[in-house]
Write an enzyme that holds these catalytic residues in place. Structure first.
Site, mmCIF file in Angstrom:
data_model
loop_
_atom_site.group_PDB
_atom_site.id
_atom_site.type_symbol
_atom_site.label_atom_id
_atom_site.label_comp_id
_atom_site.label_asym_id
_atom_site.label_seq_id
_atom_site.Cartn_x
_atom_site.Cartn_y
_atom_site.Cartn_z
ATOM 1 N N GLU A 89 3.629 -5.731 6.960
ATOM 2 C CA GLU A 89 3.442 -5.003 7.187
ATOM 3 C C GLU A 89 4.138 -4.729 9.259
ATOM 4 O O GLU A 89 3.491 -3.969 9.869
ATOM 5 C CB GLU A 89 1.649 -5.160 7.870
ATOM 6 N N ALA A 98 0.625 -1.332 0.039
ATOM 7 C CA ALA A 98 0.046 -0.106 -0.419
ATOM 8 C C ALA A 98 1.073 0.847 0.035
ATOM 9 O O ALA A 98 2.539 1.055 0.336
ATOM 10 C CB ALA A 98 -0.865 0.145 1.339
ATOM 11 N N GLU A 143 -0.580 -8.760 -0.994
ATOM 12 C CA GLU A 143 -2.076 -9.789 -1.301
ATOM 13 C C GLU A 143 -2.911 -10.073 -2.895
ATOM 14 O O GLU A 143 -3.145 -10.098 -3.404
ATOM 15 C CB GLU A 143 -2.722 -8.358 -0.371
ATOM 16 N N GLY A 168 0.538 -5.106 0.772
ATOM 17 C CA GLY A 168 -0.963 -5.305 0.049
ATOM 18 C C GLY A 168 -0.427 -5.463 -2.073
ATOM 19 O O GLY A 168 -0.916 -6.291 -2.506
#
Ligand code: 3H9
Length: 699
Positions: free
Chosen positions: A124, A62, A104, A101
């Protein structure tokens, strides 16, 4: 130009993310993926979709710069779900690092292909978070609960090969990733394979009972001490095992938001950017040409010199080790070899690699042999006369343009530089012990150090995997200068009635790896005593009998700490476990009586504030004087060099979380009640100014 684009090769649609430097999932990228996916799904000529990235890496996560701001749709979990729900087969083609992310997104795709050199991971936790776009729900379904827990809680990336063995990557290729991905897609289209959703997999939850999770908690307890996110990760992964996929995602979302709001996450995100910011020096252009560093020499084959040399040899850079005779060098290299042998035992290197790396060390006793070195680092003991003599010799022996560095931890780099005819090439490179392991490198900029030399050393720090922080010249630079007040108050408080073990426990509970008194025992009470002796002789010590009294008495008793089995604590033969010593308690009580200090109960809260607030106050002075360029540099020093708990961000960030005004008021109170006119608690003008205007050190 759009950061995400769709192209086509035969019947395969190719979505390319191009958002340098690391293809972070900014709002534009999320929006771009969703719209390209919709376009590809609407295009009858496209039978399968490959998601790839341009540049140096697959999506690295992210966009952290968007955290803390209102999030805009499409949200990342929805983007991942759309890839998973795509009626056409979706493939992630991974190179570089698929992190957070990014991984992911890859797990949302139906298939994953990677370059063999690629890595994947969910880091994370290092930002005080948990994977919030389905990672805690999909990874356990792909690789099983135990491995998923280990991977997410550690935050460490793994190689594509390892990920393949675990079941998270379907295919790896040595090169030509896009070609490989298209071929993979063609193969599956030809067999009419249906979309394969990770969410459809079922985890057999029975074997993962309370005992399993408690055992896992125990296994991480030491590393996770004081942290908030690891426990939330455990709960999220447990939800993956026990709840239907959709409910698990909701649970993950709640836990993610809890983490995002935590001080820990704010502190860790701040540290992430602080480390990168530290490499920027306002008056030195980032792209100034740097000097090549291909041959290094280290003066002094002691533990420090050997540790420093290892940083370079480990990267394949030849290192000359200089000392007075072959015997001293042999002794030093034997320690280096032992350190590498530990790496072999742990499987980090092979026996052959060990011999190769040892072959990079060249013993040197004659400075004339240093004429080819690009960088020389002096690492002899702290003595100005000796260092000046060495720099004089280096000036005569080294080629023009060689960088001459001193590893001094306290001495005046400008005075050392003046011993040469090229002060512009002289700099301080202060490594922390053990130098092959500790991440911090204080880069001390003398008043004549050239921008080119400074920038070369900043780049070099990154190359040897250290975090470099630039400091101006002053006694002790950023880190050690601040340390003085921390130890002073620990010593004062044991005279005032706090128990030795209470002081250490309060600071351990605050999050320090060890309390200050146990650290003195580890580092050697004799080492500190000798520094104090020198400083007293140089008139650089306050006229205050209390300051250093107890460690000096221990020193005179031959209690040097762990190495003599006794210091502030007692140590059983061969043990490093400190045991409170009634003899020390009696000695302290006797000295307190002699000095008329009335002993009293001291709260843990007082212990923490009296040790930590001097760091903040001195940090403020260091900032005012321009010794540190920014508050965040000070925090990077303290987190990486002194074990300040990362989840508190560093002393200056911590001051902001406590409230600068509160810190200031407490310091004023201590000045009025404890100081006895020594000025220890005189608030720094910057602290006072910020407190009065409601300001902050950081942010
Ligand atoms: C996440 O994904 C949460 C999700 O689960 C759920 C959300 C709902 N964002 O390190 P470098 C910048 S959390 C924005 O020097 P390297 C960095 O600041 C995220 N910017 O390069 C620097 O900028 P500058 C999980 C980022 O080659 C530049 O890129 N992901 C981001 O040594 C180069 O960085 C992570 O935690 C980002 N995510 O290392 C990965 N990442 O040049 C964090 C980097 O202006 N990143 N930047 O100073 C890394 O670990 C390393 O940057 C990486 C490259 C290994 C990728």
């Amino acid at each position: 130009m759009s950061v995400v684009s769709l192209s086509r090769q035969d019947e395969i649609g190719i979505i390319t993310v191009d958002n340098p430097p690391v293809n972070a999932l900014s709002h534009a990228v999320r929006e771009g993926i969703v719209s390209c996916l919709a376009e590809a799904n609407a295009d009858d000529a496209i039978r399968a979709i490959v998601l790839q990235c341009a540049g140096r890496t697959f999506i690295a996560g992210a966009d952290i710069t968007e955290f803390g701001k209102p999030m805009k749709e499409p949200y990342l979990p929805d983007v991942v779900n759309e890839l998973a729900d795509s009626p056409k087969l979706t493939f992630a083609a991974i190179h570089g690092t698929a992190l957070g992310g990014g991984f992911e997104i890859a797990m949302g795709c139906h298939y994953r292909i990677a370059l063999r050199s690629a890595k994947v991971g969910l880091p994370e936790v290092k930002l005080g978070l948990l994977p919030g776009a389905g990672g805690t729900q999909r990874l356990p379904r792909l690789i099983g609960v135990p491995d998923a827990l280990r991977l997410i809680v550690s935050g460490q990336p793994i190689s594509a090969r390892h990920a393949g063995e675990l079941g998270a990557i379907d295919r790896t290729v040595a090169d030509n990733l896009l070609e490989g991905a298209i071929e993979f897609a063609h193969d599956l289209v030809a067999t009419q394979a249906p979309p394969r959703k990770v969410s459809a997999r079922v985890i057999e939850a029975e074997e993962f009972d309370d005992d399993f999770y408690d055992e896992f908690r125990r296994s991480i307890a030491r590393k996770a001490r004081g942290y908030f996110a690891p426990e939330r990760i455990i709960r999220a992964v447990r939800a993956a095992a026990e709840l239907p996929f959709g409910e698990g995602l909701e649970r993950e979302r709640d836990l993610f938001l809890e983490c995002m709001a935590s001080t820990e996450s704010k502190a860790l995100r701040y540290q992430f950017f602080a480390e990168r910011q530290a490499a920027r020096i306002p008056d030195v252009p980032h792209d100034i040409p740097v000097r090549p560093v291909e041959r290094v020499a280290v003066i002094g084959a002691g533990t420090m010199g050997g540790g420093i040399a290892m940083n370079f040899a480990s990267l394949g850079i030849p290192v000359q080790i200089v000392d007075v005779d072959e015997a001293a060098i042999g002794k030093g290299l034997a320690i280096v070899r032992k350190n590498y042998e530990r790496g072999v035992k742990k499987g980090r290197m092979t026996a052959d690699q060990l011999e190769q790396v040892m072959g990079l060390f060249e013993p040197v006793t004659d400075y004339a042999q240093l004429s080819d070195a690009d960088l020389v680092i002096e690492a002899v003991f702290e003595n100005m006369a000796l260092k000046k003599e060495i720099f004089g010799k280096l000036d005569a022996a080294c080629k023009p343009g060689a960088i001459l560095a001193t590893n001094t931890s306290t001495l005046d780099v400008d005075e050392i530089a003046a011993a040469t005819g090229r002060p512009q090439d002289v700099i301080g490179l202060h490594f922390f012990s053990p130098a092959n392991i500790m991440r911090l490198l204080e880069i001390v900029r003398g008043k004549e150090t050239s921008g080119e030399v400074l920038q070369t050393c900043i780049r070099l720090a990154k190359k040897i995997r250290k975090v470099g922080v630039v400091s101006g010249v002053c006694y002790g630079f950023i880190g050690n200068r601040m340390l003085a007040g921390y130890h002073r108050e620990a010593w004062m408080m044991i005279l005032e009635g706090a128990k030795v073990e209470q002081v250490d426990k309060a600071l351990f509970d605050f999050g320090m790896p060890m309390g200050p008194l146990a650290v003195s025992d580890l580092a050697g009470i004799d080492v500190g005593a000798r520094i104090r002796e020198e400083r007293r002789a140089a008139g650089n010590w306050p006229d205050d009998e209390r300051f250093g009294l107890i460690p000096d008495r221990l020193y005179r008793l031959g209690r040097y700490g762990q190495k003599t089995g006794a210091g502030f604590y007692r140590y059983e033969e061969g043990s490093r476990t400190p045991a409170p010593d009634p003899e020390v308690a009696a000695l302290i009580a006797e000295e307190a009586g002699r000095l008329g200090i009335e002993q009293r109960d001291i709260s843990d809260e007082e212990i923490v504030s009296r040790c930590v607030y001097p760091l903040i106050n001195e940090g403020a002075r260091i900032l005012e004087e321009g010794i540190a360029l920014r508050a965040s540099d000070i925090d990077v020093v303290w987190v990486n060099g002194y074990g300040f708990p990362p989840y508190r961000g560093g002393p200056m960030f911590y001051a902001d979380t406590v409230g600068v005004a509160r810190v200031y008021e407490t310091i004023c109170r201590y000045r009025d009640t404890l100081d006895r006119g020594h000025g220890y608690w005189e608030p720094a003008p910057l602290l006072e100014k910020l407190a009065r205007k409601g300001g902050q050190f950081t942010g």
